[in-house]
Scaffold this motif. Structure first.
Motif, PDB file in Angstrom:
ATOM      1  N   ALA A  43       2.501 -20.841   2.630  1.00  0.00           N
ATOM      2  CA  ALA A  43       1.252 -20.104   2.102  1.00  0.00           C
ATOM      3  C   ALA A  43       0.128 -21.451   1.992  1.00  0.00           C
ATOM      4  O   ALA A  43       0.313 -22.409   1.262  1.00  0.00           O
ATOM      5  CB  ALA A  43       1.318 -19.383   0.716  1.00  0.00           C
ATOM      6  N   ASN A  44      -0.957 -21.162   2.611  1.00  0.00           N
ATOM      7  CA  ASN A  44      -2.130 -22.325   2.586  1.00  0.00           C
ATOM      8  C   ASN A  44      -1.625 -23.574   2.721  1.00  0.00           C
ATOM      9  O   ASN A  44      -1.920 -24.924   2.352  1.00  0.00           O
ATOM     10  CB  ASN A  44      -2.613 -22.490   1.243  1.00  0.00           C
ATOM     11  N   ASN A  45      -0.832 -23.689   3.875  1.00  0.00           N
ATOM     12  CA  ASN A  45      -0.191 -25.118   4.634  1.00  0.00           C
ATOM     13  C   ASN A  45       0.613 -25.703   3.633  1.00  0.00           C
ATOM     14  O   ASN A  45       0.920 -26.882   3.725  1.00  0.00           O
ATOM     15  CB  ASN A  45      -1.073 -25.863   5.188  1.00  0.00           C
ATOM     16  N   GLN A  46       1.244 -24.936   2.673  1.00  0.00           N
ATOM     17  CA  GLN A  46       2.280 -25.609   1.707  1.00  0.00           C
ATOM     18  C   GLN A  46       3.372 -24.889   1.606  1.00  0.00           C
ATOM     19  O   GLN A  46       3.371 -23.657   1.758  1.00  0.00           O
ATOM     20  CB  GLN A  46       1.597 -25.743   0.325  1.00  0.00           C
ATOM     21  N   VAL A  47       4.467 -25.553   1.150  1.00  0.00           N
ATOM     22  CA  VAL A  47       5.838 -24.778   1.081  1.00  0.00           C
ATOM     23  C   VAL A  47       5.602 -24.082  -0.278  1.00  0.00           C
ATOM     24  O   VAL A  47       5.422 -24.895  -1.408  1.00  0.00           O
ATOM     25  CB  VAL A  47       7.088 -25.795   0.975  1.00  0.00           C
ATOM     26  N   VAL A  48       6.007 -22.784  -0.426  1.00  0.00           N
ATOM     27  CA  VAL A  48       5.934 -22.187  -1.545  1.00  0.00           C
ATOM     28  C   VAL A  48       7.235 -21.512  -2.206  1.00  0.00           C
ATOM     29  O   VAL A  48       7.415 -21.264  -3.270  1.00  0.00           O
ATOM     30  CB  VAL A  48       4.778 -21.167  -1.634  1.00  0.00           C
ATOM     31  N   GLU A  49       8.093 -21.568  -0.898  1.00  0.00           N
ATOM     32  CA  GLU A  49       9.358 -21.123  -1.387  1.00  0.00           C
ATOM     33  C   GLU A  49      10.470 -21.944  -0.288  1.00  0.00           C
ATOM     34  O   GLU A  49      10.122 -21.767   0.996  1.00  0.00           O
ATOM     35  CB  GLU A  49       9.814 -19.775  -1.171  1.00  0.00           C
ATOM     36  N   TYR A  50      11.714 -22.284  -0.733  1.00  0.00           N
ATOM     37  CA  TYR A  50      12.542 -23.218  -0.060  1.00  0.00           C
ATOM     38  C   TYR A  50      13.916 -22.698  -0.095  1.00  0.00           C
ATOM     39  O   TYR A  50      14.428 -22.621  -1.249  1.00  0.00           O
ATOM     40  CB  TYR A  50      12.372 -24.842  -0.089  1.00  0.00           C
ATOM     41  N   TRP A  51      14.657 -22.280   1.209  1.00  0.00           N
ATOM     42  CA  TRP A  51      16.062 -22.149   1.104  1.00  0.00           C
ATOM     43  C   TRP A  51      16.832 -23.167   1.844  1.00  0.00           C
ATOM     44  O   TRP A  51      16.333 -23.333   2.760  1.00  0.00           O
ATOM     45  CB  TRP A  51      16.315 -20.547   1.773  1.00  0.00           C
ATOM     46  N   LEU A  52      17.526 -23.536   1.122  1.00  0.00           N
ATOM     47  CA  LEU A  52      18.534 -24.639   1.537  1.00  0.00           C
ATOM     48  C   LEU A  52      19.916 -24.199   2.077  1.00  0.00           C
ATOM     49  O   LEU A  52      20.747 -23.514   0.947  1.00  0.00           O
ATOM     50  CB  LEU A  52      18.706 -25.959   0.776  1.00  0.00           C
ATOM     51  N   ASN A  53      20.419 -24.293   3.101  1.00  0.00           N
ATOM     52  CA  ASN A  53      21.852 -23.927   3.533  1.00  0.00           C
ATOM     53  C   ASN A  53      22.306 -24.991   4.249  1.00  0.00           C
ATOM     54  O   ASN A  53      21.915 -25.336   5.296  1.00  0.00           O
ATOM     55  CB  ASN A  53      21.735 -22.649   4.644  1.00  0.00           C
ATOM     56  N   ALA A  54      23.042 -26.051   3.547  1.00  0.00           N
ATOM     57  CA  ALA A  54      23.600 -27.231   3.938  1.00  0.00           C
ATOM     58  C   ALA A  54      24.987 -27.153   4.094  1.00  0.00           C
ATOM     59  O   ALA A  54      25.781 -26.391   3.393  1.00  0.00           O
ATOM     60  CB  ALA A  54      23.335 -28.498   3.093  1.00  0.00           C
ATOM     61  N   ASP A  55      25.778 -27.696   5.092  1.00  0.00           N
ATOM     62  CA  ASP A  55      27.312 -27.881   5.243  1.00  0.00           C
ATOM     63  C   ASP A  55      27.723 -28.626   4.037  1.00  0.00           C
ATOM     64  O   ASP A  55      28.334 -29.827   4.449  1.00  0.00           O
ATOM     65  CB  ASP A  55      27.676 -28.088   6.608  1.00  0.00           C
ATOM     66  N   THR A  56      27.767 -28.232   3.010  1.00  0.00           N
ATOM     67  CA  THR A  56      28.299 -29.294   1.861  1.00  0.00           C
ATOM     68  C   THR A  56      29.731 -29.551   1.840  1.00  0.00           C
ATOM     69  O   THR A  56      30.143 -30.475   1.497  1.00  0.00           O
ATOM     70  CB  THR A  56      27.885 -28.610   0.381  1.00  0.00           C
ATOM     71  N   LEU A  57      30.378 -28.397   2.389  1.00  0.00           N
ATOM     72  CA  LEU A  57      31.669 -28.578   2.349  1.00  0.00           C
ATOM     73  C   LEU A  57      32.075 -29.561   3.506  1.00  0.00           C
ATOM     74  O   LEU A  57      33.072 -30.717   3.210  1.00  0.00           O
ATOM     75  CB  LEU A  57      32.566 -27.348   3.000  1.00  0.00           C
ATOM     76  N   ASP A  58      31.417 -29.814   4.394  1.00  0.00           N
ATOM     77  CA  ASP A  58      31.835 -30.935   5.394  1.00  0.00           C
ATOM     78  C   ASP A  58      31.214 -32.361   4.758  1.00  0.00           C
ATOM     79  O   ASP A  58      32.138 -33.197   4.872  1.00  0.00           O
ATOM     80  CB  ASP A  58      30.811 -30.899   6.874  1.00  0.00           C
ATOM     81  N   LEU A  59      30.209 -32.347   4.068  1.00  0.00           N
ATOM     82  CA  LEU A  59      30.024 -33.503   3.545  1.00  0.00           C
ATOM     83  C   LEU A  59      30.810 -34.015   2.380  1.00  0.00           C
ATOM     84  O   LEU A  59      31.331 -35.359   2.361  1.00  0.00           O
ATOM     85  CB  LEU A  59      28.472 -33.468   2.848  1.00  0.00           C
TER      86      LEU A  59
END
Length: 155
Positions: free
Chosen positions: A130-146
């Motif tokens: 919104a308004n060229n800014q991140v207002v919500e962020y969903w992270l889906n990382a392969d933490t098991l691999d890490l």
């Protein structure tokens, strides 16, 4: 500028703006903390499975996200993120598939990998804009691999 088809109840994010935001987003994750004030809303909300078992709700605003990035980078100071796929734009959402590579610097409880171990892992970020800014962020990382590469829990 090309406009993206609007979804119900969503505003449009144009492709050029989405690409610029994705580029800045990766720059932030690569350690350019100065860009955070420009691209992160103080109302930002994070959705992520955290190492401490939390859901990311404690990570809010510019300072919270900068702290989260700093914490991740402290595990691998030479961590480099690149965009593998995207940005994909859908209404007011921008999605990038990324790959991160670096060398383990220590600090993960239970890790059996020696400091200096090369690691590479992947993830997907969904950003509501919104308004060229991140207002919500969903992270889906392969933490098991890490964690497997870091030999967490290995005997």
């Amino acid at each position: 500028m090309e406009k993206i088809v609007e979804n119900a109840n969503n505003s449009n994010t144009d492709r050029a703006a989405a690409t610029a935001l994705a580029t800045d987003w990766v720059a932030l994750w690569n350690g350019d903390y100065e860009i955070a004030e420009k691209i992160i809303s103080e109302d930002n909300r994070v959705h992520a499975a955290m190492f401490d078992g939390g859901d990311g709700s404690a990570v809010g605003g510019v300072s919270g996200l900068k702290g989260f990035v700093t914490m991740m980078r402290s595990l691998m100071s030479d961590l480099v993120f690149t965009i593998d796929v995207g940005p994909i734009v859908d209404g007011n959402h921008v999605v990038v598939r990324w790959v991160a590579s670096g060398h383990y610097g220590g600090g993960v409880p239970g890790a059996g990998a020696p400091v200096g171990t090369a690691v590479t892992f992947h993830g997907t970020d969904i950003l509501r804009v919104a308004n060229n800014q991140v207002v919500e962020y969903w992270l889906n990382a392969d933490t098991l691999d890490l964690m497997t590469q870091l030999q967490v829990g290995a005997s």
